[in-house]
Design a protein around this motif. Structure first.
Motif, short mmCIF file in Angstrom:
data_model
loop_
_atom_site.label_atom_id
_atom_site.label_comp_id
_atom_site.label_asym_id
_atom_site.label_seq_id
_atom_site.Cartn_x
_atom_site.Cartn_y
_atom_site.Cartn_z
N GLU A 35 0.89 -1.16 0.09
CA GLU A 35 -0.07 0.03 -0.01
C GLU A 35 1.06 1.22 0.21
OE1 GLU A 35 -2.95 0.16 2.97
OE2 GLU A 35 -4.09 -1.81 2.11
N GLU A 36 1.88 1.05 0.72
CA GLU A 36 2.76 2.49 0.84
C GLU A 36 3.88 2.46 -0.20
OE1 GLU A 36 4.17 3.50 4.71
OE2 GLU A 36 3.09 1.74 5.49
N ASP A 37 4.18 3.78 -0.74
CA ASP A 37 4.85 4.00 -1.70
C ASP A 37 6.39 4.13 -1.08
OD1 ASP A 37 6.25 4.84 -4.02
OD2 ASP A 37 5.52 6.72 -4.27
N LYS A 38 7.14 3.07 -0.78
CA LYS A 38 8.28 2.88 0.13
C LYS A 38 9.41 2.42 -0.86
CE LYS A 38 7.89 1.61 4.10
NZ LYS A 38 7.76 0.69 5.40
N TYR A 39 9.20 1.71 -1.68
CA TYR A 39 10.00 0.80 -2.56
C TYR A 39 10.47 1.01 -3.84
CZ TYR A 39 9.13 -1.50 1.96
OH TYR A 39 9.10 -1.87 3.33
N GLN A 40 11.61 1.09 -4.23
CA GLN A 40 12.09 1.45 -5.59
C GLN A 40 12.67 -0.02 -6.26
OE1 GLN A 40 11.08 4.25 -7.05
NE2 GLN A 40 10.42 4.94 -4.99
N ALA A 41 12.71 0.28 -7.54
CA ALA A 41 13.82 -0.83 -7.99
C ALA A 41 15.20 -0.94 -7.69
CB ALA A 41 13.80 -0.67 -9.72
N GLY A 42 15.72 -2.15 -7.28
CA GLY A 42 16.83 -2.33 -6.94
C GLY A 42 17.00 -2.40 -5.27
#
Length: 367
Positions: free
Chosen positions: A325-332
């Motif tokens: 749900e949260e926008d916490k993670y990016q590619a890598g």
């Protein structure tokens, strides 16, 4: 109230090409059945065979107690709604809806009563003198439904009737269909490739793929206890994660990693060895680095799905999709995944059939 339908060893071929293989289904009187599958699965062909619009190559079709293989469509007491509405452009709504009744000699006062009732249910009373060209797509679809309702047939067949409507109209139309069925209790068979329609409309879902039945069960069981890998991956958005695993001595290995398996599962799967493990994206969670978790992975990419993000997480050469749900993670980013064993599913490596569930897990799976 509708009548039962039985399909016994039904097959359909076009020359050397077989499109339906040994179909067996018992449909109860008044039941809502949804035929669900991807394009080319044979669902529309099956519906047309029930309607008498396609011949049966092998097997028997019973409508109620009547063997119907050789009955023409007009003798089967069927009302059908098509994807393209199939309205007469030179007739008003009233004329379209009542055409078949008048052609079959239904008395005028009965025609009027049925017309008024159907138009009222579908909110078309004020539009009955309009022509199809003067209607929106939703109004045309409701006209097609009204035309089917007034027949008061035992069998109500619908071939992807909502696929031409926008999302909001589809939601409204699904509610109308349920209300119509609850009022008239016809035996209801609905074809769709949209799993949301199937889950919300059906008493039972028939999952089809390449002309074969994959599963026949309630929406709850189709989602929570899929009979095979195809059903597990086809149902759900995104579908179930399926990974190759090695299993034994209470452990599950995924590539170079391993995690402990609940004793109930470990005992149940003691003879399985290498198999396929499934878990739905919504049953995975990413935990903080200081927590133990079960499996480590790396985010490959992410997609915004509106209220959540779908993260593709690599585990060696395999991958999970995780809903976050949260926008916490990016590619890598490196992440740790955790899950409850009650949400696991295991499938045979070769047949891809569900291996079942330990008895002490049943109350959890059905909660």
């Amino acid at each position: 109230m509708g009548k039962s339908i039985q399909l016994k060893n039904i097959k359909k071929s076009y020359g050397p090409v077989t499109v339906l293989k040994n179909i067996n289904i018992d449909i109860e009187a008044g039941e809502r059945i949804v035929l669900l599958g991807p394009s080319g699965s044979g669902k529309s062909t099956l519906l047309r065979m029930i309607a008498g619009l396609e011949t049966i190559t092998e097997g028997d079709l019973y409508l109620g107690d009547l063997l119907a293989n050789d009955l023409v469509s007009g003798q089967r007491d069927i009302a059908m709604v098509f994807q393209n509405y199939a309205l007469y452009p030179h007739m008003t709504i009233e004329e379209n809806v009542t055409f078949a009744l008048k052609a079959n000699g239904v008395p005028a006062d009965e025609v009027k009563n049925r017309l008024d009732e159907a138009l009222s249910i579908l909110g078309l009373s004020e539009l009955k003198n309009r022509y199809p060209r003067e209607l929106s797509g939703g109004q045309r679809q409701r006209t097609a439904l009204a035309r089917a309702i007034v027949k008061k047939s035992d069998f109500f067949l619908l071939d992807e009737p909502l696929s031409n409507l926008d999302v909001v109209l589809r939601l409204d139309a699904r509610k109308e269909l349920v209300k119509i069925h609850e009022k008239y209790q016809q035996t209801f068979i609905y074809v769709t490739h949209d799993q949301m329609e199937a889950m919300t409309l059906a008493h039972r879902i028939v999952v089809l793929h390449n002309g074969d039945i994959q599963m026949v069960d309630t929406p709850h069981n189709v989602y929570n206890q899929p009979a095979n890998v195809f059903t597990a991956k086809f149902i759900g958005s995104p579908g179930m994660n399926i990974l190759k695993v090695d299993q034994g001595q209470g452990h599950v290995g995924i590539d170079t990693q391993a995690f402990d398996l609940d004793p109930g599962w470990a005992d149940y799967l003691s003879q399985a060895g290498a198999c396929l493990m499934g878990i739905r994206p919504e049953h995975l969670r990413i935990v903080d680095k200081q927590e133990r978790g079960r499996i480590k992975g790396q985010v490959k990419y992410r997609e915004l799905l509106g209220q959540s993000f779908a993260l593709t997480v690599n585990i060696g050469q395999q991958e999970f999709i995780v809903l976050e749900e949260e926008d916490k993670y990016q590619a890598g980013d490196s992440v740790i995944l955790d899950f409850d064993d009650k949400n696991l599913h295991f499938f045979d490596n070769e047949s891809q059939v569900n291996l079942g569930y330990p008895e002490n897990f049943q109350f959890l799976i059905h909660e």
